[in-house]
Design a protein around this motif. Structure first.
Motif, PDB file in Angstrom:
ATOM      1  N   UNK A   1       5.712 -35.990 -25.313  1.00 33.48           N
ATOM      2  CA  UNK A   1       6.679 -36.238 -26.380  1.00 33.48           C
ATOM      3  C   UNK A   1       7.937 -36.898 -25.805  1.00 33.48           C
ATOM      4  N   UNK A   2       8.380 -36.426 -24.655  1.00 28.03           N
ATOM      5  CA  UNK A   2       9.593 -36.970 -24.039  1.00 28.03           C
ATOM      6  C   UNK A   2       9.418 -38.431 -23.633  1.00 28.03           C
ATOM      7  N   UNK A   3       8.203 -38.792 -23.215  1.00 26.25           N
ATOM      8  CA  UNK A   3       7.950 -40.153 -22.745  1.00 26.25           C
ATOM      9  C   UNK A   3       7.261 -41.030 -23.781  1.00 26.25           C
ATOM     10  N   UNK A   4       6.977 -40.432 -24.936  1.00 29.01           N
ATOM     11  CA  UNK A   4       6.326 -41.152 -26.027  1.00 29.01           C
ATOM     12  C   UNK A   4       4.953 -41.703 -25.627  1.00 29.01           C
ATOM     13  N   UNK A   5       4.174 -40.838 -24.967  1.00 29.41           N
ATOM     14  CA  UNK A   5       2.791 -41.172 -24.631  1.00 29.41           C
ATOM     15  C   UNK A   5       1.907 -40.007 -25.025  1.00 29.41           C
ATOM     16  N   UNK A   6       0.624 -40.200 -25.020  1.00 28.24           N
ATOM     17  CA  UNK A   6      -0.331 -39.199 -25.459  1.00 28.24           C
ATOM     18  C   UNK A   6      -0.542 -38.124 -24.384  1.00 28.24           C
ATOM     19  N   UNK A   7      -0.579 -36.858 -24.797  1.00 27.16           N
ATOM     20  CA  UNK A   7      -0.804 -35.764 -23.855  1.00 27.16           C
ATOM     21  C   UNK A   7      -2.171 -35.876 -23.190  1.00 27.16           C
ATOM     22  N   UNK A   8      -3.147 -36.382 -23.916  1.00 27.70           N
ATOM     23  CA  UNK A   8      -4.477 -36.589 -23.332  1.00 27.70           C
ATOM     24  C   UNK A   8      -4.453 -37.608 -22.210  1.00 27.70           C
ATOM     25  N   UNK A   9      -3.591 -38.590 -22.337  1.00 23.18           N
ATOM     26  CA  UNK A   9      -3.435 -39.595 -21.288  1.00 23.18           C
ATOM     27  C   UNK A   9      -2.909 -38.938 -20.021  1.00 23.18           C
ATOM     28  N   UNK A  10      -1.928 -38.068 -20.175  1.00 24.60           N
ATOM     29  CA  UNK A  10      -1.380 -37.350 -19.025  1.00 24.60           C
ATOM     30  C   UNK A  10      -2.451 -36.482 -18.393  1.00 24.60           C
TER      31      UNK A  10
ATOM     32  N   UNK B   1      18.251 -29.595 -14.184  1.00 23.20           N
ATOM     33  CA  UNK B   1      17.347 -28.473 -14.386  1.00 23.20           C
ATOM     34  C   UNK B   1      16.340 -28.837 -15.477  1.00 23.20           C
ATOM     35  N   UNK B   2      15.334 -28.036 -15.625  1.00 21.06           N
ATOM     36  CA  UNK B   2      14.340 -28.250 -16.679  1.00 21.06           C
ATOM     37  C   UNK B   2      15.013 -28.232 -18.047  1.00 21.06           C
ATOM     38  N   UNK B   3      15.947 -27.313 -18.258  1.00 22.03           N
ATOM     39  CA  UNK B   3      16.667 -27.217 -19.526  1.00 22.03           C
ATOM     40  C   UNK B   3      17.482 -28.481 -19.786  1.00 22.03           C
ATOM     41  N   UNK B   4      18.131 -29.000 -18.738  1.00 24.12           N
ATOM     42  CA  UNK B   4      18.912 -30.223 -18.899  1.00 24.12           C
ATOM     43  C   UNK B   4      18.017 -31.409 -19.263  1.00 24.12           C
ATOM     44  N   UNK B   5      16.858 -31.493 -18.642  1.00 27.97           N
ATOM     45  CA  UNK B   5      15.911 -32.566 -18.968  1.00 27.97           C
ATOM     46  C   UNK B   5      15.463 -32.457 -20.427  1.00 27.97           C
ATOM     47  N   UNK B   6      15.216 -31.252 -20.883  1.00 26.12           N
ATOM     48  CA  UNK B   6      14.797 -31.039 -22.267  1.00 26.12           C
ATOM     49  C   UNK B   6      15.906 -31.451 -23.234  1.00 26.12           C
ATOM     50  N   UNK B   7      17.152 -31.112 -22.896  1.00 24.12           N
ATOM     51  CA  UNK B   7      18.279 -31.506 -23.744  1.00 24.12           C
ATOM     52  C   UNK B   7      18.399 -33.023 -23.828  1.00 24.12           C
ATOM     53  N   UNK B   8      18.240 -33.691 -22.704  1.00 23.04           N
ATOM     54  CA  UNK B   8      18.317 -35.154 -22.688  1.00 23.04           C
ATOM     55  C   UNK B   8      17.204 -35.745 -23.530  1.00 23.04           C
ATOM     56  N   UNK B   9      16.001 -35.201 -23.388  1.00 24.53           N
ATOM     57  CA  UNK B   9      14.865 -35.699 -24.184  1.00 24.53           C
ATOM     58  C   UNK B   9      15.109 -35.486 -25.673  1.00 24.53           C
ATOM     59  N   UNK B  10      15.625 -34.327 -26.021  1.00 26.17           N
ATOM     60  CA  UNK B  10      15.927 -34.053 -27.428  1.00 26.17           C
ATOM     61  C   UNK B  10      16.999 -35.009 -27.941  1.00 26.17           C
TER      62      UNK B  10
ATOM     63  N   UNK C   1      26.758 -35.123 -31.737  1.00 26.93           N
ATOM     64  CA  UNK C   1      26.581 -34.351 -30.501  1.00 26.93           C
ATOM     65  C   UNK C   1      27.697 -34.696 -29.521  1.00 26.93           C
ATOM     66  N   UNK C   2      27.998 -35.985 -29.383  1.00 29.46           N
ATOM     67  CA  UNK C   2      29.068 -36.421 -28.477  1.00 29.46           C
ATOM     68  C   UNK C   2      30.409 -35.831 -28.897  1.00 29.46           C
ATOM     69  N   UNK C   3      30.687 -35.819 -30.191  1.00 30.60           N
ATOM     70  CA  UNK C   3      31.926 -35.230 -30.695  1.00 30.60           C
ATOM     71  C   UNK C   3      31.989 -33.738 -30.371  1.00 30.60           C
TER      72      UNK C   3
END
Length: 114
Positions: free
Chosen positions: A26-35, A82-91, A103-105
């Motif tokens: 989801x974060x990279x916009x590719x199929x999980x099956x591909x991974x 961290x993993x949490x930071x990566x998830x926040x960036x992806x979101x 969010x920036x505000x």
């Protein structure tokens, strides 16, 4: 196409960061099956995907392919997120422009209050 071989570190990096295949996909916009195909050595990852994976995990392509040890990576930001930071960036990246502005505000308000 890059040869995967036994040293391909995608699964190792994904698991170190506490990610499910579906989350990375989801974060990279590719199929999980591909991974899954790359991790299980069923298919070879094209160069464009190697770049995506390396950038996402902040490692070199050589490290991703098992050609250099982790401690030799000359990237000063390596491991900084961290993993949490990566998830926040992806979101954040999935938000529309208006939501990103809000969010920036909100972050600005928190920074000013600290």
């Amino acid at each position: 196409m890059a040869k995967i071989g036994e040293m391909f570190r995608l699964k190792e990096l994904r698991e170190e960061n506490g990610l499910k295949r579906s989350e990375l996909a989801r974060a990279l916009n590719i199929n999980a099956g591909t991974i899954a195909n790359y991790e299980n050595e069923i298919r070879e990852a094209p160069y464009e995907y190697l770049v995506l994976f390396a950038n996402y995990f902040d490692v070199s392509i050589d490290y991703l392919l098992g050609k250099e040890p982790k401690e030799e990576i000359a990237n000063p930001l390596s491991g900084a997120l961290t993993s949490n930071e990566r998830q926040l960036i992806c979101s954040y990246r999935m938000l529309n422009n208006k939501a990103k502005e809000r969010v920036s505000e909100y972050i600005g308000l928190w920074k000013n209050n600290n």
